[in-house]
Write an enzyme that holds these catalytic residues in place. Structure first.
Site, PDB file in Angstrom:
ATOM      1  N   CYS A 191      -3.439  -3.979   8.663  1.00  0.00           N
ATOM      2  CA  CYS A 191      -4.464  -3.610   7.671  1.00  0.00           C
ATOM      3  C   CYS A 191      -5.312  -4.823   7.301  1.00  0.00           C
ATOM      4  O   CYS A 191      -6.518  -4.703   7.071  1.00  0.00           O
ATOM      5  CB  CYS A 191      -3.816  -3.066   6.400  1.00  0.00           C
ATOM      6  SG  CYS A 191      -2.968  -1.509   6.634  1.00  0.00           S
ATOM      7  N   GLY A 200       0.813  -1.219   0.000  1.00  0.00           N
ATOM      8  CA  GLY A 200       0.000   0.000   0.000  1.00  0.00           C
ATOM      9  C   GLY A 200       0.841   1.261   0.000  1.00  0.00           C
ATOM     10  O   GLY A 200       0.559   2.211  -0.739  1.00  0.00           O
ATOM     11  N   ASP A 216       4.845  -3.787   6.692  1.00  0.00           N
ATOM     12  CA  ASP A 216       3.546  -3.871   7.355  1.00  0.00           C
ATOM     13  C   ASP A 216       3.610  -4.576   8.706  1.00  0.00           C
ATOM     14  O   ASP A 216       2.611  -5.060   9.194  1.00  0.00           O
ATOM     15  CB  ASP A 216       2.552  -4.588   6.430  1.00  0.00           C
ATOM     16  CG  ASP A 216       2.980  -6.001   6.107  1.00  0.00           C
ATOM     17  OD1 ASP A 216       4.065  -6.414   6.566  1.00  0.00           O
ATOM     18  OD2 ASP A 216       2.230  -6.705   5.405  1.00  0.00           O
ATOM     19  N   ASN A 217       4.815  -4.661   9.301  1.00  0.00           N
ATOM     20  CA  ASN A 217       4.895  -5.344  10.599  1.00  0.00           C
ATOM     21  C   ASN A 217       6.043  -4.780  11.431  1.00  0.00           C
ATOM     22  O   ASN A 217       6.992  -4.209  10.883  1.00  0.00           O
ATOM     23  CB  ASN A 217       5.071  -6.853  10.394  1.00  0.00           C
ATOM     24  CG  ASN A 217       6.382  -7.167   9.707  1.00  0.00           C
ATOM     25  OD1 ASN A 217       7.423  -7.274  10.356  1.00  0.00           O
ATOM     26  ND2 ASN A 217       6.369  -7.281   8.387  1.00  0.00           N
ATOM     27  N   CYS A 220      17.077 -33.853  23.296  1.00  0.00           N
ATOM     28  CA  CYS A 220      17.915 -34.889  22.706  1.00  0.00           C
ATOM     29  C   CYS A 220      19.100 -35.084  23.639  1.00  0.00           C
ATOM     30  O   CYS A 220      18.977 -34.915  24.848  1.00  0.00           O
ATOM     31  CB  CYS A 220      18.343 -34.495  21.294  1.00  0.00           C
ATOM     32  SG  CYS A 220      19.253 -32.936  21.270  1.00  0.00           S
TER      33      CYS A 220
END
Lengths: 369, 78
Positions: free
Chosen positions: A184, A37, A126-127, A324
């Protein structure tokens, strides 16, 4: 240069730009992170203005739900990587410049080597984890960062790390709690808002290149597209935030920004804590012959080589703790579990040896009293 | 003294307000934030910075006269 009189004529006739300004624009290299965007209008205006080299990095593909705001793309772009689709459309807009597509995820491994090839970095991600990664890589490589972000009907714009100004961490030192700020995709957005905010970012890029006006460094600009109100807030520099990033520069490549932003949980359990955890499902991923056995954790015995086939025997709703011998194969087991939809997973640092030593230490400790 | 408090981003939804007036004595930013979070307990989980008269300030900044306060959360959308 030959096309000054036609393509760039309207900006070259501005006395504030002129032929000298156009040469500065042509000599600039700008990297746009995220071709979504914000990235679409940023790219369109910068390419149109004649920025000499434009980098586009995005790992994502164009989705039909992007088209209402990511107006660089058309129906034929759906399913195509955004960096590639953007490059191909932009080449038609301006074939005279160099456009480099990076159809990959920006990571701590590739960020520094990519950033060093550019003069200005533009954040259209966007993050939060990528935003902190971008900020830190800009601080380390000493590149100005043109920041923009949106939420519903509001946008923020700023320029960080420019002329000794503040950085993103001076504004927001800590990321918000994971999931507390919707994206968004979750909350929705009107297509025009990223168009406005992205255009403002492109404008800041040109101001930096042309050394024009007041660049938004040290200022957080906010815009509300419903009230049409805007404000600019002074952002002080926090030298301790900048030096923290620089001091940790050597560890940048191995920093996990998803962990920092709380998107990923801490997955290392210390042996001493393992015996205190209730209701967890322990899994011993060693081969059957390996000693010592840690029977008091009551583990499931599934060797790593058989884990994939035996996943159905593990309950997804319970916390799963694998171990392990020393903590190496259990990391591999975490990857397999994660790929198969297990989310409450961790492993024991130091594996069965650490568990055994802890039990032995405690026994010794008891004996000595 | 009278303060005008402006809320941004998701804080608008938390407080159901874009702005409001508040009467208060001289106080630090931290004390003011405590007063506001007592009104809106859900603000406690939110991350935001405080600006006094268009300048971002720290928690210990003292608000001593009428002022415009802005609560600014980070956005990530793009």
């Amino acid at each position: 240069m030959t096309s000054f009189n036609s393509r760039y004529q309207r900006q070259v006739i501005l006395p504030e730009v002129g032929e000298d300004g156009q040469i500065k624009i042509e000599n600039s290299k700008v990297l746009v992170i995220g071709a979504g965007g914000l990235g679409c209008p940023i790219l369109q205006y910068l390419v149109a203005a004649g920025i000499g080299t434009i980098g586009i990095i995005d790992f994502d593909v164009v989705d039909i739900s992007n088209l209402h705001r990511q107006i660089l793309y058309g129906k034929s772009s759906v399913g195509i990587n955004k960096a590639i689709a953007a490059r191909d459309r932009l080449k038609d807009l301006n074939p005279e410049i160099n456009i480099i597509a990076y159809p990959e995820k920006l990571t701590t491994k590739n960020a520094i080597s990519i950033f060093t090839q550019f003069d200005i970095i533009v954040d259209g991600t966007d993050n939060f984890s990528t935003r902190y990664l971008v900020n830190d890589a800009c601080v380390i490589t000493k590149k100005p960062l043109v920041y923009g972000a949106i939420f519903k009907f509001e946008g923020q714009v700023s320029v960080f790390n420019y002329k000794n100004g503040p950085t993103y961490r001076c504004l927001f030192p800590e990321p918000p709690k994971a999931g507390s700020v919707p994206s968004c995709a979750e909350i929705g957005v009107l297509g025009v808002l990223p168009g406005i905010i992205g255009s403002m970012q492109a404008n800041e890029v040109l101001k930096i290149i042309l050394n024009l006006g007041d660049v938004l460094n040290g200022k957080l600009f906010t815009y509300d597209c419903l009230t049409t109100q805007s404000s600019a807030y002074g952002v002080p520099q926090d030298a301790s935030q900048i030096s923290k990033v620089l001091e940790a520069a050597g560890d940048f490549e191995t920093t996990d920004y998803d962990l920092f932003c709380g998107i990923k949980q801490v997955r290392d359990v210390m042996a001493k804590d393992a015996f205190q955890i209730e209701n967890a499902q322990f899994i011993d991923v060693r081969e059957a012959h390996e000693q010592p056995k840690i029977d008091n954790l009551n583990p499931l015995y599934i060797p790593l080589s058989e884990l994939l086939e035996e996943l159905h025997t593990i309950k997804k709703d319970k916390q799963v703790i694998v171990f392990c011998q020393s903590g190496i194969r259990s990391r591999k087991a975490l990857e397999i579990l994660e790929e198969n939809g297990f989310d409450k997973i961790s492993h024991i640092t130091g594996g069965a040896i650490a568990l055994y030593n802890h039990v032995a230490d405690k026994a010794d400790h008891k004996k000595s009293y | 003294m009278r303060l005008i408090i402006k809320y941004f981003g998701m804080l608008v939804e938390t407080t159901n307000n874009t702005e409001e007036y508040m009467q208060t004595e001289v106080c630090s930013v931290l004390e003011l934030v405590e007063k506001i979070t007592n009104l809106y307990p859900d603000l406690r989980d939110k991350n935001f910075k405080v600006a006094v008269n268009q300048q971002l300030v720290n928690d210990d900044y003292v608000i001593s006269s009428e002022a415009e306060i802005a609560l600014l959360p980070p956005f990530a959308g793009g």
